[in-house]
Write a protein that holds these residues in place. Structure first.
Motif, short mmCIF file in Angstrom:
data_model
loop_
_atom_site.label_atom_id
_atom_site.label_comp_id
_atom_site.label_asym_id
_atom_site.label_seq_id
_atom_site.Cartn_x
_atom_site.Cartn_y
_atom_site.Cartn_z
N TRP A 173 -16.50 -63.18 2.52
CA TRP A 173 -15.22 -62.58 2.17
C TRP A 173 -14.07 -63.15 3.00
N VAL A 174 -14.38 -63.71 4.16
CA VAL A 174 -13.36 -64.08 5.14
C VAL A 174 -12.28 -65.01 4.55
N PRO A 175 -12.61 -66.14 3.90
CA PRO A 175 -11.52 -67.00 3.40
C PRO A 175 -10.64 -66.34 2.37
N PHE A 176 -11.19 -65.49 1.53
CA PHE A 176 -10.41 -64.79 0.52
C PHE A 176 -9.47 -63.77 1.18
N ALA A 177 -9.99 -63.08 2.19
CA ALA A 177 -9.17 -62.10 2.89
C ALA A 177 -8.07 -62.77 3.70
N LYS A 178 -8.38 -63.90 4.32
CA LYS A 178 -7.36 -64.64 5.06
C LYS A 178 -6.20 -65.04 4.15
N LEU A 179 -6.54 -65.59 2.98
CA LEU A 179 -5.51 -66.04 2.05
C LEU A 179 -4.66 -64.87 1.57
N ALA A 180 -5.30 -63.77 1.18
CA ALA A 180 -4.55 -62.61 0.69
C ALA A 180 -3.71 -62.01 1.80
N GLY A 181 -4.24 -61.98 3.01
CA GLY A 181 -3.49 -61.43 4.13
C GLY A 181 -2.28 -62.27 4.47
N ARG A 182 -2.43 -63.60 4.48
CA ARG A 182 -1.29 -64.48 4.77
C ARG A 182 -0.20 -64.30 3.72
N ARG A 183 -0.61 -64.17 2.45
CA ARG A 183 0.39 -63.99 1.39
C ARG A 183 1.14 -62.68 1.57
N ALA A 184 0.43 -61.62 1.90
CA ALA A 184 1.07 -60.31 2.08
C ALA A 184 2.04 -60.33 3.26
N LEU A 185 1.64 -60.95 4.36
CA LEU A 185 2.51 -61.01 5.53
C LEU A 185 3.70 -61.93 5.26
#
Length: 438
Positions: A116-128
């Motif tokens: 899950w880590v790469p998907f969460a990183k990408l979504a988190g960066r977009r949100a921030l």
């Protein structure tokens, strides 16, 4: 507008079970603590249980970002017909199971949810990034593990300039099943290195008990003051579900409510019950096992000769009612290297139920201290069958006389409500602007 906090968690409704409660209740009460929660989680995870009723605790309007979460053990589940592996351990029986366990221990580090880590990183960066462009930056990112791979997401998002709190519901290399994993020496070294990077890189670290706080500080070579205890707790709103529930009068019920694994089998309790029955004492005692119960545990309980009532997994609301109806609540803490710091979320709910607790585990540990502090019950050594038998008889006889022993008074439990502990987490977040990274 309240400052926002990005809560990153793998387990969130519709997931059920104990791993959901801490982050769910944090999200529920963050607004009361002065922050607006935004949740980053999975779209459809490999959950050991599901409980859609928990979605009622998510406040209206909370933004929830859900992403894909490839699970490396999905193929294992399809081949065996079993659930995808929910934690760090799998059944050792059979060549395929042993191969899956080896892969979990040596390939998928730090855990089986690392996909899950790469998907969460990408979504988190977009949100921030969106928040930054709107000039509405986040006050903090809070990652809650296990799975501890979630902290790798927090470390990456910290590079955006947003402070990061790493929350440990359980230890990392000290988690209860860790020594059972067939890890190679290089895998253990890598896992310890990852743990240390997270502990030293986070702007703040929180965990659930004093002993585990000290253990994490040692693992990260940090001053003890750098790890804050934010207890699990009980949601006062949940208590209303049992407001009309009275202690059963048809039988004296010794109940365990929640998952009872083979590693937590309280052998001394079953020995104590057997001894009482052989002496003709506590004759109206019934054992009630509510939730997932390992077959070996059920068989050991049935071998006592006492009536045993087995109830499969129930919703959280039903679990609260089960606790309130019991004469004595059973808690078992399995033996492992860090067991002195184990305070299960279940214990706080036991305390809030008003019913007394009989615990078995590490004498002198944090759970024993909490029971002593609140007056909610007693903890016995795992081999103290005589002491346990005397305690069961005391409670049974009081119940039979029409005066069941009470548990912890409500005022002793109030410092440990979910709301109070979320306020404590909020204080940690507010302090981030006043101190450097660890």
């Amino acid at each position: 507008m309240l400052p926002r906090v990005l809560v990153v968690t793998y387990y969130f409704p519709p997931a059920g079970g104990p791993g959901v409660q801490r982050t769910l209740k944090t999200v529920k009460y963050l607004r009361d603590a002065g922050f607006e929660p935004v949740v980053l989680t999975v779209a459809d995870g490999a959950f050991p249980s599901r409980d859609a009723s928990l979605e009622a605790d998510i406040p209206d309007g909370v933004e929830i970002i859900r992403t894909r979460a490839p699970d490396p053990f999905a193929l294992y589940g399809r081949l065996t017909g079993a659930e995808a592996v929910p934690t760090g351990a799998v059944d050792r029986r059979g060549r395929l199971a042993r191969a899956a366990l080896w892969a979990r221990a040596n390939v998928f580090l730090p855990d089986a949810r690392v996909g899950w880590v790469p998907f969460a990183k990408l979504a988190g960066r977009r949100a921030l990034g969106r928040a930054f462009r709107k000039q509405e930056p986040f006050a903090a990112v809070v990652t809650s593990g296990p799975p501890h791979s979630v902290h790798l997401v927090g470390r990456r998002l910290q590079r955006t300039g947003v402070p990061w709190v790493a929350d440990f519901r359980d230890p990392w290399t000290g988690i209860n099943f860790y020594d059972d994993l067939p890890m190679s020496r290089p895998a253990r070294a890598l896992d310890r290195w990852l743990e240390r990077r997270v502990l030293r890189g986070a702007d703040a670290v929180t965990t659930v008990s004093p002993t585990w706080a000290a253990r994490l500080a040692e693992a990260g070579d940090l001053p003890p003051s750098c790890v804050t205890v934010v207890h699990n707790g009980v949601d006062a709103d949940d208590l209303a579900a049992a407001a009309d529930v009275a202690v059963r009068d048809d039988a004296f019920v010794l109940a365990h409510v929640g998952s009872l694994y083979a590693t937590r089998n309280p052998v001394a309790v079953w020995d104590a019950v057997r001894a009482l029955r052989e002496r003709g004492e506590a004759e109206r005692l019934t054992i009630r096992l509510v939730g997932r119960t390992d077959a070996a545990v059920r068989e050991a309980a049935e071998a006592t000769g006492a009536p045993v009532e087995v109830v499969p997994y129930v919703t959280h609301r039903e679990a609260v009612r089960e606790q309130a109806a019991s004469g004595l609540l059973l808690l078992s803490i399995e033996p492992f290297a860090a067991d002195a710091g184990m305070i299960t979320g279940k214990l706080y709910e036991y305390l809030a139920s008003g019913r007394p607790t009989l615990a078995v585990g590490p004498v002198g540990g944090d759970a024993a201290a909490l029971l002593d502090e609140t007056g909610g019950g007693r903890l016995f050594a795992r081999d103290d069958a005589d002491g346990i038998a005397a305690e069961i008889r005391r409670h049974h006889d009081a119940w039979a006389a029409g005066a069941p022993v009470e548990g912890a008074p409500l005022d002793a439990v109030m410092p440990y409500t979910r709301r109070a502990q979320t306020l404590r987490l909020a204080d940690v977040i507010r302090s981030l602007g006043d101190r450097p990274a660890l």
